[in-house]
Scaffold this motif. Structure first.
Motif, PDB file in Angstrom:
ATOM      1  N   ILE A 145      55.962  13.411  84.162  1.00  0.00           N
ATOM      2  CA  ILE A 145      56.322  12.811  83.095  1.00  0.00           C
ATOM      3  C   ILE A 145      55.680  13.686  81.761  1.00  0.00           C
ATOM      4  O   ILE A 145      56.350  13.465  80.677  1.00  0.00           O
ATOM      5  CB  ILE A 145      55.393  11.553  82.795  1.00  0.00           C
ATOM      6  CG1 ILE A 145      53.785  11.696  82.652  1.00  0.00           C
ATOM      7  CG2 ILE A 145      55.779  10.575  84.080  1.00  0.00           C
ATOM      8  CD1 ILE A 145      53.137  10.598  82.188  1.00  0.00           C
ATOM      9  N   TYR A 146      54.960  14.646  81.922  1.00  0.00           N
ATOM     10  CA  TYR A 146      54.331  15.547  80.899  1.00  0.00           C
ATOM     11  C   TYR A 146      55.525  16.594  80.547  1.00  0.00           C
ATOM     12  O   TYR A 146      55.529  17.001  79.451  1.00  0.00           O
ATOM     13  CB  TYR A 146      53.269  16.498  81.179  1.00  0.00           C
ATOM     14  CG  TYR A 146      52.284  15.579  81.977  1.00  0.00           C
ATOM     15  CD1 TYR A 146      51.766  14.332  81.226  1.00  0.00           C
ATOM     16  CD2 TYR A 146      51.540  15.965  83.102  1.00  0.00           C
ATOM     17  CE1 TYR A 146      50.658  13.622  81.862  1.00  0.00           C
ATOM     18  CE2 TYR A 146      50.523  15.194  83.435  1.00  0.00           C
ATOM     19  CZ  TYR A 146      50.115  13.847  82.904  1.00  0.00           C
ATOM     20  OH  TYR A 146      49.132  13.268  83.563  1.00  0.00           O
ATOM     21  N   ASP A 147      56.546  16.662  81.320  1.00  0.00           N
ATOM     22  CA  ASP A 147      57.716  17.575  81.005  1.00  0.00           C
ATOM     23  C   ASP A 147      58.837  16.929  79.974  1.00  0.00           C
ATOM     24  O   ASP A 147      59.474  17.579  79.391  1.00  0.00           O
ATOM     25  CB  ASP A 147      58.413  18.048  82.289  1.00  0.00           C
ATOM     26  CG  ASP A 147      57.271  18.925  82.880  1.00  0.00           C
ATOM     27  OD1 ASP A 147      56.528  19.594  82.408  1.00  0.00           O
ATOM     28  OD2 ASP A 147      57.501  18.760  84.354  1.00  0.00           O
ATOM     29  N   ALA A 148      58.951  15.522  79.952  1.00  0.00           N
ATOM     30  CA  ALA A 148      59.716  14.800  79.182  1.00  0.00           C
ATOM     31  C   ALA A 148      59.543  14.866  77.805  1.00  0.00           C
ATOM     32  O   ALA A 148      58.417  14.538  77.377  1.00  0.00           O
ATOM     33  CB  ALA A 148      59.832  13.365  79.923  1.00  0.00           C
ATOM     34  N   GLN A 149      60.604  14.718  77.121  1.00  0.00           N
ATOM     35  CA  GLN A 149      60.849  14.949  75.676  1.00  0.00           C
ATOM     36  C   GLN A 149      60.913  13.543  75.197  1.00  0.00           C
ATOM     37  O   GLN A 149      62.165  12.988  75.355  1.00  0.00           O
ATOM     38  CB  GLN A 149      61.598  15.966  75.072  1.00  0.00           C
ATOM     39  CG  GLN A 149      61.602  17.316  75.266  1.00  0.00           C
ATOM     40  CD  GLN A 149      60.158  17.961  74.918  1.00  0.00           C
ATOM     41  OE1 GLN A 149      59.854  17.623  73.600  1.00  0.00           O
ATOM     42  NE2 GLN A 149      59.263  18.430  75.784  1.00  0.00           N
ATOM     43  N   ILE A 150      60.143  12.933  74.454  1.00  0.00           N
ATOM     44  CA  ILE A 150      60.502  11.620  73.925  1.00  0.00           C
ATOM     45  C   ILE A 150      59.860  11.042  72.456  1.00  0.00           C
ATOM     46  O   ILE A 150      58.707  12.193  72.227  1.00  0.00           O
ATOM     47  CB  ILE A 150      59.679  10.518  75.079  1.00  0.00           C
ATOM     48  CG1 ILE A 150      60.414   9.171  74.881  1.00  0.00           C
ATOM     49  CG2 ILE A 150      58.189  10.575  74.845  1.00  0.00           C
ATOM     50  CD1 ILE A 150      60.212   8.297  75.838  1.00  0.00           C
ATOM     51  N   ALA A 151      60.287  10.558  71.677  1.00  0.00           N
ATOM     52  CA  ALA A 151      59.655  10.147  70.436  1.00  0.00           C
ATOM     53  C   ALA A 151      58.907   8.860  70.434  1.00  0.00           C
ATOM     54  O   ALA A 151      59.082   8.104  71.576  1.00  0.00           O
ATOM     55  CB  ALA A 151      60.916  10.077  69.395  1.00  0.00           C
ATOM     56  N   ASP A 152      57.829   8.542  69.783  1.00  0.00           N
ATOM     57  CA  ASP A 152      57.289   7.402  69.673  1.00  0.00           C
ATOM     58  C   ASP A 152      58.206   6.310  68.907  1.00  0.00           C
ATOM     59  O   ASP A 152      59.585   6.636  68.705  1.00  0.00           O
ATOM     60  CB  ASP A 152      55.853   7.532  68.760  1.00  0.00           C
ATOM     61  CG  ASP A 152      56.055   7.817  67.286  1.00  0.00           C
ATOM     62  OD1 ASP A 152      57.030   7.698  66.806  1.00  0.00           O
ATOM     63  OD2 ASP A 152      55.143   8.210  66.758  1.00  0.00           O
ATOM     64  N   LYS A 158      58.934   9.911  65.689  1.00  0.00           N
ATOM     65  CA  LYS A 158      58.180  11.167  65.515  1.00  0.00           C
ATOM     66  C   LYS A 158      57.785  11.500  67.152  1.00  0.00           C
ATOM     67  O   LYS A 158      57.716  10.825  67.886  1.00  0.00           O
ATOM     68  CB  LYS A 158      56.803  10.758  64.982  1.00  0.00           C
ATOM     69  CG  LYS A 158      57.111  10.546  63.384  1.00  0.00           C
ATOM     70  CD  LYS A 158      55.647  10.512  62.749  1.00  0.00           C
ATOM     71  CE  LYS A 158      55.757  10.192  61.401  1.00  0.00           C
ATOM     72  NZ  LYS A 158      55.243   9.262  60.738  1.00  0.00           N
ATOM     73  N   PRO A 159      58.009  12.839  67.531  1.00  0.00           N
ATOM     74  CA  PRO A 159      57.853  13.544  68.589  1.00  0.00           C
ATOM     75  C   PRO A 159      56.329  13.055  69.114  1.00  0.00           C
ATOM     76  O   PRO A 159      55.501  13.021  68.530  1.00  0.00           O
ATOM     77  CB  PRO A 159      57.729  14.875  68.401  1.00  0.00           C
ATOM     78  CG  PRO A 159      58.563  15.254  67.335  1.00  0.00           C
ATOM     79  CD  PRO A 159      58.305  13.938  66.345  1.00  0.00           C
ATOM     80  N   LEU A 160      56.485  12.461  70.517  1.00  0.00           N
ATOM     81  CA  LEU A 160      55.345  11.661  71.174  1.00  0.00           C
ATOM     82  C   LEU A 160      55.054  13.084  72.234  1.00  0.00           C
ATOM     83  O   LEU A 160      55.958  12.895  73.430  1.00  0.00           O
ATOM     84  CB  LEU A 160      55.605  10.440  71.843  1.00  0.00           C
ATOM     85  CG  LEU A 160      54.479   9.825  72.457  1.00  0.00           C
ATOM     86  CD1 LEU A 160      53.055   9.830  71.843  1.00  0.00           C
ATOM     87  CD2 LEU A 160      54.747   8.662  73.171  1.00  0.00           C
ATOM     88  N   THR A 192      47.730  -2.307  70.653  1.00  0.00           N
ATOM     89  CA  THR A 192      47.192  -0.851  69.996  1.00  0.00           C
ATOM     90  C   THR A 192      47.791   0.158  70.970  1.00  0.00           C
ATOM     91  O   THR A 192      47.453   1.268  70.501  1.00  0.00           O
ATOM     92  CB  THR A 192      45.720  -0.972  70.020  1.00  0.00           C
ATOM     93  OG1 THR A 192      45.295  -1.196  71.293  1.00  0.00           O
ATOM     94  CG2 THR A 192      45.234  -2.132  68.856  1.00  0.00           C
ATOM     95  N   PHE A 193      48.279  -0.017  72.239  1.00  0.00           N
ATOM     96  CA  PHE A 193      48.550   1.169  72.943  1.00  0.00           C
ATOM     97  C   PHE A 193      49.753   2.076  72.472  1.00  0.00           C
ATOM     98  O   PHE A 193      50.802   1.406  71.816  1.00  0.00           O
ATOM     99  CB  PHE A 193      48.425   0.790  74.643  1.00  0.00           C
ATOM    100  CG  PHE A 193      49.470  -0.385  74.610  1.00  0.00           C
ATOM    101  CD1 PHE A 193      50.619  -0.314  75.010  1.00  0.00           C
ATOM    102  CD2 PHE A 193      48.969  -1.423  75.040  1.00  0.00           C
ATOM    103  CE1 PHE A 193      51.929  -1.059  75.124  1.00  0.00           C
ATOM    104  CE2 PHE A 193      50.168  -2.697  75.305  1.00  0.00           C
ATOM    105  CZ  PHE A 193      51.413  -2.412  75.486  1.00  0.00           C
ATOM    106  N   PRO A 194      50.047   3.313  72.661  1.00  0.00           N
ATOM    107  CA  PRO A 194      51.329   3.799  72.479  1.00  0.00           C
ATOM    108  C   PRO A 194      52.464   3.477  72.786  1.00  0.00           C
ATOM    109  O   PRO A 194      52.482   2.513  73.971  1.00  0.00           O
ATOM    110  CB  PRO A 194      51.101   5.257  72.966  1.00  0.00           C
ATOM    111  CG  PRO A 194      49.654   5.277  73.613  1.00  0.00           C
ATOM    112  CD  PRO A 194      49.248   3.983  73.662  1.00  0.00           C
ATOM    113  N   MET A 195      53.631   3.412  71.955  1.00  0.00           N
ATOM    114  CA  MET A 195      54.939   2.865  72.298  1.00  0.00           C
ATOM    115  C   MET A 195      55.746   3.872  71.961  1.00  0.00           C
ATOM    116  O   MET A 195      55.817   4.846  71.194  1.00  0.00           O
ATOM    117  CB  MET A 195      55.113   1.606  71.409  1.00  0.00           C
ATOM    118  CG  MET A 195      54.350   0.665  71.690  1.00  0.00           C
ATOM    119  SD  MET A 195      54.609  -0.575  72.918  1.00  0.00           S
ATOM    120  CE  MET A 195      56.249  -1.210  72.427  1.00  0.00           C
TER     121      MET A 195
END
Length: 166
Positions: free
Chosen positions: A6-13, A17-19, A91-94
């Motif tokens: 999962i750490y290799d995936a590029q995703i935004a919040d 903004k990049p997450l 409050t958790f990241p989305m």
């Protein structure tokens, strides 16, 4: 060649903004595809409670909005954020809204969907609120069906066993 994590995936919040998913390396993470207008939406409350209970011990929930199941997440990023905050105190990241199945499946879900659940099911996400527990090392530790409640004994036990050692 190593399997992507999962750490290799590029995703935004949720706000575009990049997450950097590498921030979850070293922590246990429960990745959940979420929706605001689903029969399972009340699971947000238990997800938030789980997040609050274990966040100080190296755990996070990561909510991933998806509109692929009955159009149950039609809102904009601001509408999703407002709903989650006002209704469930999330409050958790989305992340940004993504596709979890099909040709447009986000790379995050390409790294998750081969993992079988306790009944041996692997492959496409079945509905909103399917859950994947990722260990501190990036290995997928468990997969839970959409109907499995976040505060169920099997999810809590799996989270506790995946917490990083102190």
């Amino acid at each position: 060649m190593t399997q992507p994590t999962i750490y290799d995936a590029q995703i935004a919040d949720l706000h575009g903004k990049p997450l950097d998913l590498a921030q979850f390396r070293g922590a246990a993470t429960l990745v959940v595809n979420v929706a605001s207008r689903c029969g399972n939406t009340p699971q947000y409350a238990a997800l938030e409670e789980l997040h609050e209970r274990y966040s100080g011990r190296g755990f996070s929930v990561l909510g991933v909005p998806c509109n692929q199941f009955g159009g149950q997440e039609p809102g904009t990023a601001d509408e999703i954020a407002d709903f989650c905050s006002a209704t469930y105190g999330v409050t958790f990241p989305m992340t940004e809204k993504v596709e979890v199945n099909g040709d447009g499946r986000h790379p995050l879900y390409r790294a998750l969907t081969d993992e079988p659940d306790a009944e041996g099911y692997s492959g496409d996400i079945r509905w909103n609120f399917e859950k994947f527990l990722v260990g501190p090392d990036g290995a997928i530790r468990a997969r839970f069906s959409p109907q499995t409640q976040p505060d169920s004994p099997e999810v809590v036990a799996a989270v506790e066993s995946a917490l990083p050692s102190s």
